[in-house]
Design an enzyme around this catalytic site. Structure first.
Site, PDB file in Angstrom:
ATOM      1  CB  CYS A 537      -1.275   0.124   1.329  1.00 29.81           C
ATOM      2  SG  CYS A 537      -2.162  -0.950   1.384  1.00 29.81           S
ATOM      3  CB  ALA A 538       2.951   1.792  -2.120  1.00 34.85           C
ATOM      4  CB  ALA A 539       0.266   6.386  -3.043  1.00 35.81           C
ATOM      5  N   GLY A 541       4.052   7.137  -0.753  1.00 38.44           N
ATOM      6  CA  GLY A 541       5.291   6.315  -1.504  1.00 38.44           C
ATOM      7  C   GLY A 541       6.634   6.725  -0.998  1.00 38.44           C
ATOM      8  N   GLY A 542       6.422   7.138   0.730  1.00 38.18           N
ATOM      9  CA  GLY A 542       7.816   7.882   1.802  1.00 38.18           C
ATOM     10  C   GLY A 542       8.874   6.707   2.012  1.00 38.18           C
ATOM     11  CE  LYS A 543       5.476   3.380   6.359  1.00 36.17           C
ATOM     12  NZ  LYS A 543       4.342   4.455   6.490  1.00 36.17           N
ATOM     13  CG  ASP A 558      -2.172   3.404  -2.999  1.00 34.10           C
ATOM     14  OD1 ASP A 558      -0.841   3.220  -2.093  1.00 34.10           O
ATOM     15  OD2 ASP A 558      -2.976   3.464  -3.188  1.00 34.10           O
ATOM     16  CB  CYS A 652      -0.426   6.059  10.935  1.00 31.21           C
ATOM     17  SG  CYS A 652      -1.454   5.965   9.367  1.00 31.21           S
TER      18      CYS A 652
HETATM   19  C1  LIG Z   1      -1.156   4.677   4.920  1.00 33.71           C
HETATM   20  S1  LIG Z   1      -1.154   4.404   3.371  1.00 33.71           S
HETATM   21  C2  LIG Z   1      -0.064   3.994   2.479  1.00 33.71           C
HETATM   22  C3  LIG Z   1       1.369   5.202   2.092  1.00 33.71           C
HETATM   23  C4  LIG Z   1       2.399   4.867   2.642  1.00 33.71           C
HETATM   24  N1  LIG Z   1       3.073   3.555   2.590  1.00 33.71           N
HETATM   25  C5  LIG Z   1       3.415   5.980   2.502  1.00 33.71           C
HETATM   26  O1  LIG Z   1       4.344   5.147   3.188  1.00 33.71           O
HETATM   27  O2  LIG Z   1       4.074   6.703   1.867  1.00 33.71           O
HETATM   28  C6  LIG Z   1      -1.914   3.353   3.058  1.00 33.71           C
HETATM   29  C7  LIG Z   1      -2.839   3.298   1.088  1.00 33.71           C
HETATM   30  O3  LIG Z   1      -3.095   2.280   1.460  1.00 33.71           O
HETATM   31  C8  LIG Z   1      -4.210   2.633  -0.106  1.00 33.71           C
HETATM   32  N2  LIG Z   1      -5.035   1.553  -0.050  1.00 33.71           N
HETATM   33  C9  LIG Z   1      -6.077   1.265   0.489  1.00 33.71           C
HETATM   34  N3  LIG Z   1      -6.733  -0.004  -0.106  1.00 33.71           N
HETATM   35  C10 LIG Z   1      -5.752  -0.648  -1.373  1.00 33.71           C
HETATM   36  C11 LIG Z   1      -5.911  -2.286  -1.305  1.00 33.71           C
HETATM   37  N4  LIG Z   1      -6.792  -3.022  -1.520  1.00 33.71           N
HETATM   38  N5  LIG Z   1      -4.886  -2.533  -2.068  1.00 33.71           N
HETATM   39  C12 LIG Z   1      -4.065  -1.437  -2.564  1.00 33.71           C
HETATM   40  N6  LIG Z   1      -3.714  -0.528  -1.636  1.00 33.71           N
HETATM   41  C13 LIG Z   1      -5.120   0.146  -0.770  1.00 33.71           C
HETATM   42  C14 LIG Z   1      -4.789   3.590   0.093  1.00 33.71           C
HETATM   43  O4  LIG Z   1      -4.348   4.433  -1.539  1.00 33.71           O
HETATM   44  C15 LIG Z   1      -3.412   4.859   0.597  1.00 33.71           C
HETATM   45  O5  LIG Z   1      -2.662   5.107  -0.127  1.00 33.71           O
END
Ligand SMILES: C[S@@+](CC[C@H](N)C(=O)[O-])C[C@H]1O[C@@H](n2cnc3c(N)ncnc32)[C@H](O)[C@@H]1O
Length: 719
Positions: A537-539, A541-543, A558, A652
């Site tokens: 769940c990348a966006a 994209g920090g990680k 994502d 988080c």
């Molecule tokens: C906590 S954020 C991720 C932050 C990211 N890891 C970063 O460090 O920048 C959670 C992400 O999960 C994504 N998400 C939610 N449900 C999802 C799914 N079923 N499959 C993939 N991504 C999903 C959301 O779009 C959101 O971007």
């Protein structure tokens, strides 16, 4: 393979074979959806048996017996919750949002059209008046009765006869039409502002079946105080009993301005409040419209935009991050004013409880929402030491420019002059603003009263700007170059950063914005050069950037196409590479991977320092859905791991249900799974933050002398 320990508990729990997560029929289940009802297929306990691991979603048992594709995330709430949602989980969980906010960020809702400033020009419908109507002053009438000392002798400050709701008595709102908790005669001093008595809702107004906290006392050790989810407190098999319902899916949402007064016992049974506060209209509008476009020149200022943002957060339960896109209140501001508007809105939300306490001293009742928000922002500025003359003048101008605002100018002027005289001196003596009760109660049960007060102090203090250097070895030099502090875990913290994109090293991609806590999951994953790593769940994209910077062969996935654009932009700026996939993590099958990072969508309750809008825009009713999804994501991620591979799961969130409980329950579902707590032994990570099941609990009140950190839960699983 015999099924692992199944749930043992009260009757209302779903009886599911295969060690499925114990769930309550109320609790976190999704009402009509009934939660995940089918048996969960366990991962093979034999590490060499990879053939049995991957269970494609299509082969999974139907949820609730219903065949077909999964419903969009959060779209099908039981009880008819009409809160519209975008694509599944978009914008939920904000562990990496800071990256987005550095000029790349906020999600707008492209599916909403534009509208001509409705929020400031709502049609009067003759219906009940309410705090959040935002209707503007009454027709033909002076706003008499708002300012305390302006009342004529004997006048209780109510509406004139012609304006009374039918059946209303002179002197104020008819009983049924009064704002929650309101007494006849408007908001007399003894009546608290929005949200009711300090501390919140009386017992009977809590979500159905919800005790404060919901983590039943019986789960604690004899005489033990709340705080921590020690294994010894749990029944065998990781069964914690029914989960708490953090909201009331589909039911009326509690008042949650965060400041105050909610319904009181004397109000009788709760009734739908949509007409009263305009939320029905707001919800309908949200389906089709973005933020109401700016109307007239008055809103093309930072303060005007901040007013509009507060209107949307408080009146329509929108998140600030949803309001930063095209067509939103910030649209026509230059970058400096955009930043200022966001700061004004955030600071006002953060201090709302104090602000309302000051304002209520000078008003018998609140004016409509927009004018209230003008007063709130000005009060915050006055108490922050801004020159009274400028603040009051600007607020009066703003009020006068609003539809039907001419009659409000006097009120705004009179109230703010009083606030200017006494507010700044009183400010520090007021209590630290509290979280709303629907969230505070369960958190107190989880962590304890003193700890929650410490977290609230951290929330109120706000957050500095944290940077992750692309090269961890560059951290000390970066701190020196930017005048920041090098934190024990390698993050660089700036307390007075100015505009982010103007900071040295931004354009060259020397660093990115990321909270110190949010940077830890990728560190504990410890990606090695050439390893095949999936960021699930990348966006934004920090990680992903941390993993790519470590030299791993990263796939970043994502579900949100829009947020994936941010990943692409961030990678480009930092000169890092990853394979980008837009899609549902549960349908991704390109394993096996050496390591997977699952930063799951969650309540984001750990980010309230940075997102003070969260308690105003959310009510917990979607948390149950998120918790179900987190478990599914864990299961699927495990199915994509190589034998012996590692999965870092993190959220988080401050809620154990999204952290410690998920680990417990995963270990029950997959007896061969191990927690690798040794992976947490990194510089700067305090061993006291470790949890009994082997994870890491980070809280806003950690590092109090350094400025805190976001709340996070992190665990490393070994397949
Ligand atoms: C906590 S954020 C991720 C932050 C990211 N890891 C970063 O460090 O920048 C959670 C992400 O999960 C994504 N998400 C939610 N449900 C999802 C799914 N079923 N499959 C993939 N991504 C999903 C959301 O779009 C959101 O971007």
């Amino acid at each position: 393979m015999p099924p692992p320990n199944g749930p043992k508990g009260p009757k209302n729990r779903s009886e599911r074979p295969g060690g499925d997560r114990p769930r309550s029929g109320k609790g976190f289940s999704k009402g009509g959806k009934g939660g995940v009802s089918g048996p969960r297929r366990p991962v093979s306990s034999d590490p060499s048996d990879t053939s049995k691991r991957f269970v494609p979603p299509s082969a999974r048992p139907a949820r609730d017996g219903a065949a077909g594709p999964r419903k969009p995330y959060g779209a099908a709430k039981a009880g008819g919750s009409d809160r519209p949602r975008g694509p599944r989980a978009e914008g939920t969980g904000r562990g990496g949002d800071a990256v987005a906010r550095s000029g790349k960020g906020g999600e707008s809702r492209p599916d909403r059209g534009r509208d001509g400033g409705k929020r400031f020009d709502r049609p009067r419908d003759g219906g009940p008046r309410g705090e959040q109507r935002g209707d503007g002053p009454r027709p033909g009438g002076k706003p008499g009765g708002y300012v305390k000392r302006d009342r004529p002798e004997g006048d209780r400050g109510g509406y004139a006869k012609r304006d009374r709701p039918e059946g209303g008595k002179p002197g104020g709102y008819a009983k049924r039409d009064r704002p929650e908790g309101g007494k006849p005669g408007g908001y007399a001093k003894r009546d608290r502002p929005e949200g009711g008595k300090p501390g919140g809702y009386p017992k009977r107004d809590r979500p159905e079946g919800g005790k404060p906290g919901g983590y039943a006392k019986r789960d604690r050790p004899e005489g033990g105080k709340p705080g921590g989810y020690a294994k010894r407190d749990r029944p065998e098999g990781g069964d914690r009993g029914p989960r708490r319902d953090y909201g009331k899916p589909g039911g009326p949402r509690p008042e949650r301005t965060g400041t105050g007064p909610g319904p009181t016992a004397k109000d009788g049974p709760r009734k739908p409040r949509l007409d009263r506060d305009g939320r029905d209209r707001a919800r309908q509008a949200r389906e089709a419209e973005p933020v109401a476009p700016l109307k007239g020149s008055r809103l093309i200022t930072a303060r005007g935009a901040a007013v509009e943002m507060l209107d949307a957060v408080i009146g329509e339960n929108r998140l600030l991050a949803e309001l930063t896109g095209p067509g939103g209140p910030l649209d026509r501001l230059d970058p400096a004013d955009k930043a200022r508007a966001q700061r004004l809105a955030s600071d006002t939300l953060r201090g709302m409880e104090r602000i309302d306490r000051l304002l209520q001293q000078h008003m018998d009742k609140y004016p409509p929402l927009t004018f209230r928000n003008i007063l709130r922002i000005a009060t915050m500025e006055l108490c922050a030491g801004e020159a009274a003359h400028g603040v009051v003048n600007e607020a009066v101008t703003l009020a006068g420019a609003a539809p039907r605002g001419t009659a409000m100018k006097g009120l705004v002027n009179a109230v703010l002059r009083k606030v200017a005289a006494t507010g700044p001196a009183a400010w520090d003596g007021l209590r630290v603003p509290r979280m709303p009760v629907w969230l505070r109660d369960p958190l107190i049960e989880a962590w304890g009263d003193a700890e929650i007060q410490a977290m609230e102090a951290a929330h109120f203090a706000g957050a500095a700007l944290d940077l992750t250097p692309r090269d961890p070895a560059d951290a000390a030099a970066l701190a020196a170059d930017l005048g920041g502090t090098l934190l024990p875990t390698g993050t660089v913290r700036l307390t007075a950063p100015g505009q982010i994109s103007e900071l040295p090293g931004f354009a060259e991609g020397r660093w990115w914005v990321q909270d110190a806590a949010a940077a830890i999951p990728a560190r504990v994953l410890n990606a090695q050069p050439g390893e095949r790593v999936l960021d699930l769940c990348a966006a934004p994209g920090g990680k992903t950037m941390q993993l790519a910077a470590a030299g791993a062969d990263v796939t970043a996935l994502d579900v949100s196409a829009r947020r994936m654009e941010l990943v692409a932009e961030n990678l480009e700026r930092t000169g890092l590479t990853a394979t980008l996939v837009t899609g549902d993590a549960l349908e991704h099958g390109d394993g096996p991977y050496d390591a997977i990072l699952l930063d799951a969508p969650c309540s984001a309750t750990g980010t309230m320092r940075r997102h003070p809008d969260l308690p105003f825009a959310k009510d917990g009713s979607d948390f149950g859905t998120l918790i179900e999804l987190q478990a599914e994501l864990i299961d699927h991620a495990l199915s994509l791991l190589k034998p012996g591979g590692r999965l870092v799961y993190c959220t988080c969130s401050l809620l154990p249900d999204e952290g410690e409980c998920q680990t417990d329950e995963a270990l029950v579902r997959f007896p061969a799974l191990r927690v690798d707590s040794e992976a947490l032994a990194l510089p700067g990570i305090d061993p006291a933050w470790r949890t009994e099941e082997g994870g890491l609990r980070l809280r806003p009140d950690h590092w109090p002398d350094l400025g805190g950190m976001d709340g996070f839960y992190i665990v490393v699983f070994r397949a």
